[in-house]
Design a protein around this motif. Structure first.
Motif, PDB file in Angstrom:
ATOM      1  N   ASN A   1      60.994  14.113  37.271  1.00  0.00           N
ATOM      2  CA  ASN A   1      61.010  13.962  35.834  1.00  0.00           C
ATOM      3  C   ASN A   1      62.347  14.798  35.446  1.00  0.00           C
ATOM      4  O   ASN A   1      62.384  15.864  35.351  1.00  0.00           O
ATOM      5  CB  ASN A   1      59.704  14.579  35.078  1.00  0.00           C
ATOM      6  N   VAL A   2      63.178  13.983  34.664  1.00  0.00           N
ATOM      7  CA  VAL A   2      64.392  14.380  34.241  1.00  0.00           C
ATOM      8  C   VAL A   2      64.553  14.407  33.010  1.00  0.00           C
ATOM      9  O   VAL A   2      65.847  14.399  32.430  1.00  0.00           O
ATOM     10  CB  VAL A   2      65.579  13.634  35.019  1.00  0.00           C
ATOM     11  N   PHE A   3      63.763  14.482  32.414  1.00  0.00           N
ATOM     12  CA  PHE A   3      63.772  14.303  30.678  1.00  0.00           C
ATOM     13  C   PHE A   3      64.128  15.453  29.958  1.00  0.00           C
ATOM     14  O   PHE A   3      64.689  15.270  28.841  1.00  0.00           O
ATOM     15  CB  PHE A   3      62.587  13.659  30.189  1.00  0.00           C
ATOM     16  N   GLN A   4      63.712  16.549  30.479  1.00  0.00           N
ATOM     17  CA  GLN A   4      64.109  17.824  29.834  1.00  0.00           C
ATOM     18  C   GLN A   4      65.619  18.219  30.737  1.00  0.00           C
ATOM     19  O   GLN A   4      65.839  18.051  31.601  1.00  0.00           O
ATOM     20  CB  GLN A   4      63.267  18.985  30.292  1.00  0.00           C
ATOM     21  N   LYS A   5      66.452  18.666  29.520  1.00  0.00           N
ATOM     22  CA  LYS A   5      67.860  19.161  30.200  1.00  0.00           C
ATOM     23  C   LYS A   5      67.840  20.659  30.923  1.00  0.00           C
ATOM     24  O   LYS A   5      68.789  20.924  31.326  1.00  0.00           O
ATOM     25  CB  LYS A   5      68.676  19.053  29.084  1.00  0.00           C
ATOM     26  N   ASP A   6      66.635  21.555  30.706  1.00  0.00           N
ATOM     27  CA  ASP A   6      66.821  22.917  31.189  1.00  0.00           C
ATOM     28  C   ASP A   6      66.111  22.829  32.540  1.00  0.00           C
ATOM     29  O   ASP A   6      66.042  23.917  33.386  1.00  0.00           O
ATOM     30  CB  ASP A   6      66.197  23.713  30.269  1.00  0.00           C
ATOM     31  N   CYS A   7      65.511  21.820  33.050  1.00  0.00           N
ATOM     32  CA  CYS A   7      64.857  21.884  34.291  1.00  0.00           C
ATOM     33  C   CYS A   7      64.598  20.518  34.912  1.00  0.00           C
ATOM     34  O   CYS A   7      64.650  19.710  34.256  1.00  0.00           O
ATOM     35  CB  CYS A   7      63.592  22.749  34.371  1.00  0.00           C
ATOM     36  N   ILE A   8      64.507  20.477  36.209  1.00  0.00           N
ATOM     37  CA  ILE A   8      63.963  19.400  36.932  1.00  0.00           C
ATOM     38  C   ILE A   8      62.610  19.346  37.227  1.00  0.00           C
ATOM     39  O   ILE A   8      62.012  20.510  37.892  1.00  0.00           O
ATOM     40  CB  ILE A   8      64.774  18.875  38.139  1.00  0.00           C
ATOM     41  N   ARG A   9      61.725  18.718  36.916  1.00  0.00           N
ATOM     42  CA  ARG A   9      60.050  18.857  36.924  1.00  0.00           C
ATOM     43  C   ARG A   9      59.985  17.787  38.040  1.00  0.00           C
ATOM     44  O   ARG A   9      60.138  16.711  38.001  1.00  0.00           O
ATOM     45  CB  ARG A   9      59.414  18.608  35.697  1.00  0.00           C
ATOM     46  N   LEU A  10      59.104  18.513  39.230  1.00  0.00           N
ATOM     47  CA  LEU A  10      58.558  17.545  40.303  1.00  0.00           C
ATOM     48  C   LEU A  10      56.980  17.323  39.781  1.00  0.00           C
ATOM     49  O   LEU A  10      56.457  18.441  39.876  1.00  0.00           O
ATOM     50  CB  LEU A  10      58.629  18.107  41.602  1.00  0.00           C
ATOM     51  N   VAL A  11      56.374  16.122  39.676  1.00  0.00           N
ATOM     52  CA  VAL A  11      54.994  15.991  39.477  1.00  0.00           C
ATOM     53  C   VAL A  11      54.326  15.350  40.826  1.00  0.00           C
ATOM     54  O   VAL A  11      54.850  14.618  41.408  1.00  0.00           O
ATOM     55  CB  VAL A  11      55.024  14.850  38.435  1.00  0.00           C
ATOM     56  N   PHE A  12      53.502  16.108  41.105  1.00  0.00           N
ATOM     57  CA  PHE A  12      52.549  16.110  42.432  1.00  0.00           C
ATOM     58  C   PHE A  12      51.349  15.311  41.888  1.00  0.00           C
ATOM     59  O   PHE A  12      50.484  15.849  41.502  1.00  0.00           O
ATOM     60  CB  PHE A  12      52.289  17.322  43.301  1.00  0.00           C
ATOM     61  N   PRO A  13      51.326  13.784  42.145  1.00  0.00           N
ATOM     62  CA  PRO A  13      50.299  13.187  41.341  1.00  0.00           C
ATOM     63  C   PRO A  13      48.771  13.741  42.024  1.00  0.00           C
ATOM     64  O   PRO A  13      47.721  13.860  41.228  1.00  0.00           O
ATOM     65  CB  PRO A  13      50.289  11.775  41.609  1.00  0.00           C
ATOM     66  N   SER A  14      48.715  14.117  43.271  1.00  0.00           N
ATOM     67  CA  SER A  14      47.592  14.915  43.987  1.00  0.00           C
ATOM     68  C   SER A  14      47.633  16.159  44.425  1.00  0.00           C
ATOM     69  O   SER A  14      47.445  16.624  45.363  1.00  0.00           O
ATOM     70  CB  SER A  14      47.123  13.780  45.138  1.00  0.00           C
ATOM     71  N   GLY A  15      48.653  16.710  43.780  1.00  0.00           N
ATOM     72  CA  GLY A  15      48.746  18.278  43.864  1.00  0.00           C
ATOM     73  C   GLY A  15      47.509  19.084  44.110  1.00  0.00           C
ATOM     74  O   GLY A  15      47.767  20.139  44.883  1.00  0.00           O
ATOM     75  N   ALA A  16      46.462  18.917  43.439  1.00  0.00           N
ATOM     76  CA  ALA A  16      45.311  19.854  43.506  1.00  0.00           C
ATOM     77  C   ALA A  16      44.860  19.712  44.886  1.00  0.00           C
ATOM     78  O   ALA A  16      44.287  20.835  45.608  1.00  0.00           O
ATOM     79  CB  ALA A  16      44.160  19.351  42.435  1.00  0.00           C
ATOM     80  N   LYS A  17      45.152  18.709  45.697  1.00  0.00           N
ATOM     81  CA  LYS A  17      44.357  18.301  47.013  1.00  0.00           C
ATOM     82  C   LYS A  17      45.320  19.356  48.046  1.00  0.00           C
ATOM     83  O   LYS A  17      44.736  19.496  49.053  1.00  0.00           O
ATOM     84  CB  LYS A  17      44.588  16.993  47.459  1.00  0.00           C
ATOM     85  N   ILE A  18      46.681  19.719  47.700  1.00  0.00           N
ATOM     86  CA  ILE A  18      47.363  20.537  48.482  1.00  0.00           C
ATOM     87  C   ILE A  18      46.749  22.109  48.700  1.00  0.00           C
ATOM     88  O   ILE A  18      47.159  22.751  49.529  1.00  0.00           O
ATOM     89  CB  ILE A  18      49.009  20.363  48.108  1.00  0.00           C
ATOM     90  N   ASN A  19      46.182  22.602  47.331  1.00  0.00           N
ATOM     91  CA  ASN A  19      45.582  24.129  47.570  1.00  0.00           C
ATOM     92  C   ASN A  19      46.698  25.000  47.860  1.00  0.00           C
ATOM     93  O   ASN A  19      47.018  25.843  48.534  1.00  0.00           O
ATOM     94  CB  ASN A  19      44.552  24.094  48.538  1.00  0.00           C
ATOM     95  N   ASP A  20      47.726  24.760  47.248  1.00  0.00           N
ATOM     96  CA  ASP A  20      49.173  25.606  47.045  1.00  0.00           C
ATOM     97  C   ASP A  20      48.951  27.044  46.985  1.00  0.00           C
ATOM     98  O   ASP A  20      48.329  27.169  45.857  1.00  0.00           O
ATOM     99  CB  ASP A  20      50.252  24.912  46.329  1.00  0.00           C
ATOM    100  N   THR A  21      49.160  27.840  47.875  1.00  0.00           N
ATOM    101  CA  THR A  21      49.179  29.419  47.474  1.00  0.00           C
ATOM    102  C   THR A  21      50.425  30.096  47.371  1.00  0.00           C
ATOM    103  O   THR A  21      50.369  31.267  47.298  1.00  0.00           O
ATOM    104  CB  THR A  21      48.200  30.129  48.741  1.00  0.00           C
ATOM    105  N   SER A  22      51.519  29.110  47.606  1.00  0.00           N
ATOM    106  CA  SER A  22      52.852  29.808  47.281  1.00  0.00           C
ATOM    107  C   SER A  22      53.368  30.044  46.336  1.00  0.00           C
ATOM    108  O   SER A  22      54.365  30.889  45.942  1.00  0.00           O
ATOM    109  CB  SER A  22      53.816  28.832  48.086  1.00  0.00           C
TER     110      SER A  22
END
Length: 142
Positions: free
Chosen positions: A79-100
């Motif tokens: 997602n590049v619609f904001q000028k102050d950051c690049i946003r990455l959307v993980f559609p199934s990100g909850a399944k990853i259980n990211d702890t980092s």
């Protein structure tokens, strides 16, 4: 009876993403380009194309049949619609259980977000990003 598999037909379009990137006028274009390289290097089964008006990354291998509205192939949508950051959307990100700490948000639909404001943040989060992609591929219902 064996489950039917689906094979993508020309889903990946790196040439189209190259054209998009050449035309992109964004203050963090270098950040998006670096993220693109990291994501594609995480696994040879990851491809890219333009979807939802930005580079998107998807699994290009064979998969069992599924409802296309589930978007199971998609690993990350940028997602590049904001000028102050690049946003990455993980559609199934909850399944990853990211702890980092890479993924944030607690959306009911299971998506999670990662934010990148500069190249230093890209470098700091590179391994976590690669690990998130690899984890997603490992749990993908192929």
């Amino acid at each position: 009876m064996k489950a039917k598999t689906t094979t993508p037909v020309a889903l990946a379009d790196s040439a189209g993403v190259d054209v998009y990137m050449k035309k992109l006028d964004h203050p963090l274009k270098d950040v998006l380009e670096a993220l693109r390289k990291i994501i594609l290097s995480a696994d040879s089964g990851i491809g890219e194309h333009i979807k939802w008006n930005a580079p998107s990354f998807l699994y290009t291998g064979e998969m069992r049949a599924f409802d296309p509205k589930e978007y199971k192939r998609y690993v990350i949508v940028s997602n590049v619609f904001q000028k102050d950051c690049i946003r990455l959307v993980f559609p199934s990100g909850a399944k990853i259980n990211d702890t980092s700490g890479l993924l944030s948000g607690d959306y009911a639909d299971g998506r999670r977000l990662a934010f990148f404001h500069d190249m230093e943040e890209v470098a700091a989060k590179e391994e976590a990003l690669k690990n998130a992609v690899k984890t997603w591929l490992a749990i993908l219902d192929k």
